[in-house]
Motif scaffolding. Structure first.
Motif, PDB file in Angstrom:
ATOM      1  N   UNK A  33      34.730  40.862  30.580  1.00 11.12           N
ATOM      2  CA  UNK A  33      34.136  42.058  30.972  1.00 11.12           C
ATOM      3  C   UNK A  33      34.182  42.972  29.152  1.00 11.12           C
ATOM      4  N   UNK A  34      33.189  42.770  28.339  1.00 12.72           N
ATOM      5  CA  UNK A  34      33.599  43.244  27.108  1.00 12.72           C
ATOM      6  C   UNK A  34      32.735  44.691  26.498  1.00 12.72           C
ATOM      7  N   UNK A  35      33.226  45.603  25.760  1.00 15.71           N
ATOM      8  CA  UNK A  35      32.342  46.769  26.237  1.00 15.71           C
ATOM      9  C   UNK A  35      31.813  46.779  24.783  1.00 15.71           C
ATOM     10  N   UNK A  66      28.267  47.571  27.949  1.00 14.58           N
ATOM     11  CA  UNK A  66      28.349  46.012  27.882  1.00 14.58           C
ATOM     12  C   UNK A  66      28.156  44.879  27.287  1.00 14.58           C
ATOM     13  N   UNK A  67      28.700  44.471  26.679  1.00 16.24           N
ATOM     14  CA  UNK A  67      28.385  43.265  25.881  1.00 16.24           C
ATOM     15  C   UNK A  67      27.602  42.454  26.821  1.00 16.24           C
ATOM     16  N   UNK A  68      26.445  42.034  26.651  1.00 13.60           N
ATOM     17  CA  UNK A  68      25.442  41.351  27.772  1.00 13.60           C
ATOM     18  C   UNK A  68      25.862  39.899  28.245  1.00 13.60           C
ATOM     19  N   UNK A  69      26.324  39.382  29.264  1.00 11.30           N
ATOM     20  CA  UNK A  69      26.938  38.310  29.389  1.00 11.30           C
ATOM     21  C   UNK A  69      25.456  37.722  30.078  1.00 11.30           C
ATOM     22  N   UNK A  70      25.599  36.221  29.779  1.00 10.59           N
ATOM     23  CA  UNK A  70      24.660  35.669  30.490  1.00 10.59           C
ATOM     24  C   UNK A  70      25.717  34.605  31.622  1.00 10.59           C
ATOM     25  N   UNK A  71      25.295  34.877  32.458  1.00 14.07           N
ATOM     26  CA  UNK A  71      25.669  33.941  33.568  1.00 14.07           C
ATOM     27  C   UNK A  71      24.709  34.479  35.358  1.00 14.07           C
ATOM     28  N   UNK A  72      24.761  33.846  36.111  1.00  9.44           N
ATOM     29  CA  UNK A  72      24.242  33.941  36.578  1.00  9.44           C
ATOM     30  C   UNK A  72      25.239  33.610  38.019  1.00  9.44           C
ATOM     31  N   UNK A  73      25.000  34.864  38.976  1.00  3.93           N
ATOM     32  CA  UNK A  73      26.810  35.184  40.000  1.00  3.93           C
ATOM     33  C   UNK A  73      26.276  34.433  41.407  1.00  3.93           C
ATOM     34  N   UNK A  74      24.655  34.008  41.427  1.00  4.51           N
ATOM     35  CA  UNK A  74      24.111  33.005  42.947  1.00  4.51           C
ATOM     36  C   UNK A  74      24.996  31.706  42.827  1.00  4.51           C
ATOM     37  N   UNK A  75      25.799  31.203  41.421  1.00  2.00           N
ATOM     38  CA  UNK A  75      26.624  30.073  41.249  1.00  2.00           C
ATOM     39  C   UNK A  75      28.194  30.652  42.199  1.00  2.00           C
ATOM     40  N   UNK A  96      30.499  49.913  35.477  1.00  2.00           N
ATOM     41  CA  UNK A  96      29.605  49.454  34.835  1.00  2.00           C
ATOM     42  C   UNK A  96      29.238  47.613  35.037  1.00  2.00           C
ATOM     43  N   UNK A  97      30.087  46.887  35.240  1.00  2.00           N
ATOM     44  CA  UNK A  97      30.308  45.818  35.452  1.00  2.00           C
ATOM     45  C   UNK A  97      29.589  44.911  37.095  1.00  2.00           C
ATOM     46  N   UNK A  98      29.918  46.327  37.723  1.00  3.21           N
ATOM     47  CA  UNK A  98      29.968  45.421  39.625  1.00  3.21           C
ATOM     48  C   UNK A  98      28.393  46.323  39.307  1.00  3.21           C
ATOM     49  N   UNK A  99      28.049  47.166  38.908  1.00  6.75           N
ATOM     50  CA  UNK A  99      26.738  47.658  38.873  1.00  6.75           C
ATOM     51  C   UNK A  99      25.495  47.349  38.154  1.00  6.75           C
ATOM     52  N   UNK A 100      26.102  46.109  37.414  1.00  4.81           N
ATOM     53  CA  UNK A 100      25.155  45.421  36.513  1.00  4.81           C
ATOM     54  C   UNK A 100      24.269  44.147  36.882  1.00  4.81           C
ATOM     55  N   UNK A 101      25.432  43.417  37.542  1.00  3.35           N
ATOM     56  CA  UNK A 101      25.501  42.240  38.456  1.00  3.35           C
ATOM     57  C   UNK A 101      24.735  42.474  39.853  1.00  3.35           C
ATOM     58  N   UNK A 102      24.031  41.567  40.336  1.00  2.00           N
ATOM     59  CA  UNK A 102      23.882  41.186  41.421  1.00  2.00           C
ATOM     60  C   UNK A 102      25.135  40.447  42.328  1.00  2.00           C
ATOM     61  N   UNK A 129      30.261  51.253  44.002  1.00  2.00           N
ATOM     62  CA  UNK A 129      29.346  49.992  43.369  1.00  2.00           C
ATOM     63  C   UNK A 129      28.406  48.568  43.251  1.00  2.00           C
ATOM     64  N   UNK A 130      29.156  48.416  44.832  1.00  2.00           N
ATOM     65  CA  UNK A 130      29.213  47.189  45.178  1.00  2.00           C
ATOM     66  C   UNK A 130      28.743  47.271  46.913  1.00  2.00           C
ATOM     67  N   UNK A 131      27.829  48.109  47.196  1.00  2.00           N
ATOM     68  CA  UNK A 131      27.798  48.030  48.971  1.00  2.00           C
ATOM     69  C   UNK A 131      27.514  46.994  49.337  1.00  2.00           C
ATOM     70  N   UNK A 132      27.024  46.305  49.028  1.00  2.00           N
ATOM     71  CA  UNK A 132      27.120  44.674  50.083  1.00  2.00           C
ATOM     72  C   UNK A 132      27.706  43.576  50.416  1.00  2.00           C
ATOM     73  N   UNK A 133      28.926  43.766  49.350  1.00  2.00           N
ATOM     74  CA  UNK A 133      30.366  42.997  49.041  1.00  2.00           C
ATOM     75  C   UNK A 133      31.321  43.178  49.735  1.00  2.00           C
TER      76      UNK A 133
END
Length: 156
Positions: A33-35, A66-75, A96-102, A129-133
């Motif tokens: 997680x890079x600022x 954050x710097x964008x991370x090219x990642x598929x969290x569904x994996x 920031x990280x938790x709210x940016x990705x699903x 920040x991650x209510x469904x986790x």
């Protein structure tokens, strides 16, 4: 096949070392997680109320970019999330990280590095920040060994 991801924020390198060992032991993918604007030593001076980290941590709504991370969290089915403890909680950049990705329906296991404090209110502050986790308090690592990390990863 679903797998594990180790995601971490490290300001001084300590959390990075632990995250790398955890990812290796857990056979997990690893991302940092890079600022967008890197933290300087001056930014991290917690004794200076005007330092960047002090200002960010005093405003619970602040979200560093954050710097964008090219990642598929569904994996991933499980996220092992690491960070240093700042002011007894996770740094705002973790929000920031938790709210940016699903992270819906993901299990998030926390680990942190600290000079001596525990998780404090970290879980309670991160949950919105991650209510469904599901967030689980993992472990604080102070001066840790690879063997301690191996034992901890085996419990996950």
């Amino acid at each position: 096949m679903k797998k594990r991801l180790v995601a971490y924020f490290s300001a001084g390198g300590t959390t990075k070392k632990v995250a790398e060992m955890i990812a290796n032991c857990a056979k997990a993918d690893l991302i940092e997680i890079t600022p967008k604007t890197p933290y300087t030593e001056r930014d991290l001076n917690w004794m200076d109320k005007k330092s960047r980290s002090s200002i960010e941590m005093s405003d619970k709504t602040y979200r560093p970019e954050l710097l964008d991370i090219d990642i598929d969290m569904n994996t991933y089915h499980e996220i092992i999330l690491g960070f240093p403890i700042w002011w007894y909680v996770a740094p705002t950049i973790v929000h920031t990280f938790l709210e940016k990705y699903n992270f819906s329906d993901k299990k998030i296991i926390l680990f942190a590095t600290s000079g001596g404090s525990g998780f404090g209110n970290t879980m309670r502050e991160l949950q919105p920040s991650v209510p469904n986790s599901v967030i689980e308090e993992g472990r604080i690592f102070n001066y840790t060994t690879r063997q301690q990390i191996i034992k901890w990863v085996e419990t996950l």
